[in-house]
Motif scaffolding. Structure first.
Motif, PDB file in Angstrom:
ATOM      1  N   UNK A   1       6.915   7.102  16.317  1.00 25.04           N
ATOM      2  CA  UNK A   1       6.001   6.350  15.452  1.00 25.04           C
ATOM      3  C   UNK A   1       6.668   5.978  14.129  1.00 25.04           C
ATOM      4  N   UNK A   2       7.422   6.887  13.569  1.00 20.17           N
ATOM      5  CA  UNK A   2       8.084   6.627  12.290  1.00 20.17           C
ATOM      6  C   UNK A   2       9.163   5.558  12.429  1.00 20.17           C
ATOM      7  N   UNK A   3       9.801   5.506  13.578  1.00 18.94           N
ATOM      8  CA  UNK A   3      10.831   4.487  13.806  1.00 18.94           C
ATOM      9  C   UNK A   3      10.201   3.127  14.091  1.00 18.94           C
ATOM     10  N   UNK A   4       8.994   3.127  14.640  1.00 18.19           N
ATOM     11  CA  UNK A   4       8.367   1.898  15.109  1.00 18.19           C
ATOM     12  C   UNK A   4       7.610   1.157  14.011  1.00 18.19           C
ATOM     13  N   UNK A   5       7.030   1.907  13.077  1.00 18.98           N
ATOM     14  CA  UNK A   5       6.131   1.297  12.100  1.00 18.98           C
ATOM     15  C   UNK A   5       6.680   1.418  10.679  1.00 18.98           C
ATOM     16  N   UNK A   6       6.370   0.437   9.836  1.00 19.34           N
ATOM     17  CA  UNK A   6       6.884   0.481   8.461  1.00 19.34           C
ATOM     18  C   UNK A   6       6.300   1.655   7.689  1.00 19.34           C
ATOM     19  N   UNK A   7       7.085   2.253   6.808  1.00 19.42           N
ATOM     20  CA  UNK A   7       6.591   3.395   6.027  1.00 19.42           C
ATOM     21  C   UNK A   7       5.573   2.946   4.976  1.00 19.42           C
ATOM     22  N   UNK A   8       4.610   3.801   4.723  1.00 16.94           N
ATOM     23  CA  UNK A   8       3.612   3.546   3.680  1.00 16.94           C
ATOM     24  C   UNK A   8       3.872   4.520   2.532  1.00 16.94           C
ATOM     25  N   UNK A   9       4.396   3.998   1.449  1.00 20.32           N
ATOM     26  CA  UNK A   9       4.731   4.848   0.305  1.00 20.32           C
ATOM     27  C   UNK A   9       3.453   5.282  -0.404  1.00 20.32           C
ATOM     28  N   UNK A  10       3.299   6.586  -0.544  1.00 21.63           N
ATOM     29  CA  UNK A  10       2.124   7.153  -1.204  1.00 21.63           C
ATOM     30  C   UNK A  10       2.608   8.183  -2.215  1.00 21.63           C
TER      31      UNK A  10
ATOM     32  N   UNK B   1      -7.733   6.100   8.246  1.00 24.86           N
ATOM     33  CA  UNK B   1      -8.747   5.342   7.506  1.00 24.86           C
ATOM     34  C   UNK B   1      -8.739   5.714   6.035  1.00 24.86           C
ATOM     35  N   UNK B   2      -8.513   6.996   5.739  1.00 24.06           N
ATOM     36  CA  UNK B   2      -8.467   7.427   4.333  1.00 24.06           C
ATOM     37  C   UNK B   2      -7.287   6.774   3.614  1.00 24.06           C
ATOM     38  N   UNK B   3      -6.139   6.703   4.286  1.00 21.04           N
ATOM     39  CA  UNK B   3      -4.975   6.024   3.706  1.00 21.04           C
ATOM     40  C   UNK B   3      -5.292   4.547   3.488  1.00 21.04           C
ATOM     41  N   UNK B   4      -5.855   3.916   4.500  1.00 21.60           N
ATOM     42  CA  UNK B   4      -6.185   2.490   4.422  1.00 21.60           C
ATOM     43  C   UNK B   4      -7.173   2.217   3.291  1.00 21.60           C
TER      44      UNK B   4
ATOM     45  N   UNK C   1      -5.399   2.682  -0.216  1.00 22.10           N
ATOM     46  CA  UNK C   1      -4.517   1.575  -0.563  1.00 22.10           C
ATOM     47  C   UNK C   1      -5.304   0.295  -0.848  1.00 22.10           C
ATOM     48  N   UNK C   2      -6.423   0.115  -0.159  1.00 20.60           N
ATOM     49  CA  UNK C   2      -7.276  -1.046  -0.437  1.00 20.60           C
ATOM     50  C   UNK C   2      -7.860  -0.950  -1.835  1.00 20.60           C
ATOM     51  N   UNK C   3      -8.284   0.239  -2.214  1.00 22.79           N
ATOM     52  CA  UNK C   3      -8.824   0.440  -3.565  1.00 22.79           C
ATOM     53  C   UNK C   3      -7.749   0.233  -4.630  1.00 22.79           C
ATOM     54  N   UNK C   4      -6.493   0.457  -4.257  1.00 17.53           N
ATOM     55  CA  UNK C   4      -5.370   0.261  -5.177  1.00 17.53           C
ATOM     56  C   UNK C   4      -4.836  -1.171  -5.133  1.00 17.53           C
TER      57      UNK C   4
END
Length: 350
Positions: A284-293, A236-239, A242-245
């Motif tokens: 999980x890393x193979x299944x989902x797209x990476x989120x660049x932070x 949720x913190x990541x989400x 990124x929403x604020x950005x």
């Protein structure tokens, strides 16, 4: 199906089931809440089941519109249509529609009935049960809300025919979470399927049952229900960040990243064997797209995690794993732990 809450109905004929339910329901007026997408792709699926004279309320799609301003739009539409306390609001859409529509229904004139027809995998396995209703505020997820179950939920995978792949994948993250916290066999089953060819009508009820059984023991999240927040403290913190950005991401993608981080912390805290940690994270890393932070964002994300509703006044509380299918609640983690976990995640996606 037996063993499920009476308000939840699994079907392969949503139009017929909805029509029959409406014919026996007692309501003064029917309102259907949609967004621009579900109005185009999902409303035609059920339109023939709706009675003459129903009223449509349309909102803009996306988490960025899950806020008090959109609630005002919904409440105003109900008010201008002179909806009384016997009105029924039918929420047709994903998690945003269900969460916000339910919240608006239960607060309009101190509460009117609402039904959910969830149209995304995420909404069917997550928002379909549990009664968490609410909206975001100032960039914080679900900051304003209540607990209240829908009066009826009709679940039909037919809507997946027009569902983009990333929406399907987003919901799959929550199913994996259910397996990781409470059912190792379900988790292993899910890791072996091709989501493009999955038998959703057999998989969704099992995932819903896991959540339902947890919620039944702790409806207002005072203890055991916190298990369902695995991956969400950091996710949720990541989400939110990124929403604020102005970089909104799918909820499930943020949760998947959060599960990687919290699985890593489970190992770091001596709860989870390294082999299990690596197997879970690699999948999980193979299944989902990476989120660049960016590294510069790590402190801000850790600070956002302090707003998580499970926290005490001074401690960040997380759900951590002891093994696939076994999790523990109320494990204290620090901002430094979160920064370390995010750094691990960033290193793994390079």
């Amino acid at each position: 199906m037996s063993g499920y809450a009476s308000y939840i109905h699994f079907t392969q004929q949503v139009k017929q089931d909805l029509q029959e339910a409406l014919q026996t329901a007692d309501y003064s007026a029917l309102f259907v809440l949609v967004d621009d997408h579900t109005r185009q792709h999902c409303l035609p699926v059920i339109a023939a089941a709706l009675p003459a004279g129903y009223q449509l309320i349309t909102i803009r799609p996306g988490e960025e519109h899950k806020n008090p301003d959109t609630c005002r739009h919904i409440w105003t539409a109900l008010t201008e249509a002179q909806a009384d306390r016997q009105a029924l609001l039918l929420n047709l859409g994903g998690g945003v529609i269900g969460d916000m529509g339910g919240f608006c229904a239960r607060t309009y004139k101190r509460g009117i009935a609402f039904w959910n027809i969830p149209t995304t995998l995420l909404a069917q396995v997550d928002a379909s049960v549990g009664g968490k209703l609410g909206v975001d505020l100032a960039g914080y997820k679900n900051q304003i809300g209540i607990f209240s179950e829908p009066d009826r939920v009709i679940i039909d995978p037919v809507f997946f025919k027009t569902l983009p792949h990333d929406e399907l994948l987003s919901g799959f993250a929550e199913m994996l979470k259910h397996g990781l916290i409470a059912d190792a066999d379900h988790y292993r089953e899910l890791t072996g399927i091709d989501i493009k060819q999955a038998d959703w009508l057999s998989l969704i009820p099992r995932s819903v049952k896991i959540k339902q059984d947890i919620v039944a023991k702790d409806p207002t999240e005072r203890g055991l229900r916190k298990l369902l927040n695995f991956g969400h403290t950091i996710g949720h913190a990541i989400e939110s960040y990124l929403l604020l950005q102005q970089r909104p991401v799918k909820h499930g993608f943020a949760v998947a990243a959060g599960m990687v981080c919290e699985t890593f912390l489970s190992y770091q805290k001596g709860l989870l064997p390294e082999a299990d940690m690596l197997n879970i994270c690699d999948y999980l890393l193979a299944m989902f797209p990476p989120l660049a932070i960016d590294n510069s964002a790590l402190a801000a994300i850790a600070d956002l995690a302090r707003q998580d509703k499970k926290n005490t006044s001074t401690t960040i509380q997380a759900v951590l794993l002891q093994a696939p299918g076994q999790a523990v609640i109320d494990k204290a983690i620090t901002a430094a732990d979160i920064r370390q976990a995010l750094a691990f995640y960033q290193e793994k996606i390079k």
